[in-house]
Design an enzyme around this catalytic site. Structure first.
Site, PDB file in Angstrom:
ATOM      1  N   CYS A  81       0.828  -1.209   0.000  1.00 36.12           N
ATOM      2  CA  CYS A  81       0.000   0.000   0.000  1.00 36.12           C
ATOM      3  C   CYS A  81       0.867   1.266   0.000  1.00 36.12           C
ATOM      4  O   CYS A  81       1.493   1.560  -1.013  1.00 36.12           O
ATOM      5  CB  CYS A  81      -0.994  -0.063   1.155  1.00 36.12           C
ATOM      6  SG  CYS A  81      -2.430   0.959   0.838  1.00 36.12           S
ATOM      7  N   HIS A 190      -3.201  -5.299   1.900  1.00 33.10           N
ATOM      8  CA  HIS A 190      -2.628  -5.470   3.249  1.00 33.10           C
ATOM      9  C   HIS A 190      -2.594  -6.946   3.650  1.00 33.10           C
ATOM     10  O   HIS A 190      -3.483  -7.395   4.384  1.00 33.10           O
ATOM     11  CB  HIS A 190      -3.469  -4.687   4.262  1.00 33.10           C
ATOM     12  CG  HIS A 190      -3.252  -3.218   4.205  1.00 33.10           C
ATOM     13  ND1 HIS A 190      -2.349  -2.559   5.008  1.00 33.10           N
ATOM     14  CD2 HIS A 190      -3.808  -2.279   3.424  1.00 33.10           C
ATOM     15  CE1 HIS A 190      -2.353  -1.274   4.731  1.00 33.10           C
ATOM     16  NE2 HIS A 190      -3.237  -1.077   3.775  1.00 33.10           N
ATOM     17  N   GLU A 192      -0.787  -8.397   5.739  1.00 37.85           N
ATOM     18  CA  GLU A 192      -0.477  -8.579   7.166  1.00 37.85           C
ATOM     19  C   GLU A 192      -1.737  -8.592   8.019  1.00 37.85           C
ATOM     20  O   GLU A 192      -1.675  -8.882   9.208  1.00 37.85           O
ATOM     21  CB  GLU A 192       0.489  -7.467   7.628  1.00 37.85           C
ATOM     22  CG  GLU A 192      -0.105  -6.093   7.876  1.00 37.85           C
ATOM     23  CD  GLU A 192      -0.451  -5.291   6.615  1.00 37.85           C
ATOM     24  OE1 GLU A 192      -0.381  -5.831   5.499  1.00 37.85           O
ATOM     25  OE2 GLU A 192      -0.822  -4.104   6.778  1.00 37.85           O
TER      26      GLU A 192
HETATM   27  N1  GLN Z   1      -3.660   6.358   1.005  1.00 35.43           N
HETATM   28  C1  GLN Z   1      -2.407   6.083   1.628  1.00 35.43           C
HETATM   29  C2  GLN Z   1      -1.280   6.895   1.004  1.00 35.43           C
HETATM   30  O1  GLN Z   1      -1.477   7.588   0.090  1.00 35.43           O
HETATM   31  C3  GLN Z   1      -2.072   4.615   1.563  1.00 35.43           C
HETATM   32  C4  GLN Z   1      -3.073   3.824   2.363  1.00 35.43           C
HETATM   33  C5  GLN Z   1      -2.515   2.609   3.019  1.00 35.43           C
HETATM   34  O2  GLN Z   1      -1.314   2.406   3.117  1.00 35.43           O
HETATM   35  N2  GLN Z   1      -3.418   1.804   3.532  1.00 35.43           N
HETATM   36  O3  GLN Z   1      -0.196   6.821   1.441  1.00 35.43           O
END
Ligand code: GLN
Length: 207
Positions: A81, A190, A192
């Protein structure tokens, strides 16, 4: 053989869940908050969280240059992410002062799945992830997306490992959500949080 030592970037975001998953897989982990803690690692996990905050903290802590250097030298890395966003070479819809680590030749759009579906779950077929016959987790990877990014440009050296094909997830066009370039793996979701270790195992297999 001694267990690999994997750093988990611990400036912000979901750190301990990654440590628990890695430790279940027999890996030694180290929280990385300072430049000196980057030394001697066999690989680095960059967790989810807020990529612009992590970018700022990497810069303020003098870690941006050293980390870029280690990645350029081939340090294995796994970004989830916000971690994927940081690893990319171009970040779309971010702050003008956000930095990238440029370890994956991809363009990544932040918060790419629209407001109604800021968070969603879906099953993914991930290339290279099968699960053995006796593995209760075999089958698709159940993926949790939280204000997730998508990959919008993929450089020629980058493998696409998974796309979202679920139209209710706002991605009927097959958004790219998992990529690999050499020993650097980046995913939008995610792993994890689900108790399914297979994405971490895919990363560890590249060490
Ligand atoms: N929206 C977040 C960002 O721009 C990422 C979201 C996340 O890591 N769950 O960094």
């Amino acid at each position: 053989m001694t267990a690999p030592l994997i750093g988990v970037l611990a400036l912000q975001g979901g750190v301990v869940e990654h440590q628990h998953t890695l430790e279940r897989l027999g890996v030694t982990t180290r929280q990385v908050r300072r430049r000196s803690q980057l030394e001697g690692l066999d690989g680095l996990v960059l967790p989810g969280g807020e990529s612009t905050t992590m970018s700022k903290l990497l810069d303020l802590g003098g870690m941006l240059g050293p980390l870029r250097g280690l990645l350029a030298e081939g340090m294995p890395a796994f970004g989830t992410c916000a971690g994927l966003i940081l690893l990319g070479s171009e970040i779309l819809d971010t702050r003008a002062d956000a930095h990238c680590l440029c370890a994956l030749d991809v363009s990544v759009r932040r918060n790419a799945f629209g407001r109604q579906v800021d968070s969603f779950e879906t099953d993914l077929t991930v290339a290279g992830v099968t699960g053995a016959d006796d593995d209760p987790e075999s089958g698709p990877v159940h993926a949790v997306f939280i204000r997730a990014p998508r990959v919008e440009r993929v450089g020629s050296g980058v493998e696409v490992l998974a796309r979202v094909t679920d139209p209710t997830a706002g991605a009927s066009d097959g958004a790219v959500v998992a990529v690999r370039q050499g020993r650097v793996l980046g995913i939008s979701f995610h792993p994890e949080l689900t108790g399914d270790d297979r994405m971490h195992r895919l990363f560890l297999a590249s060490l």
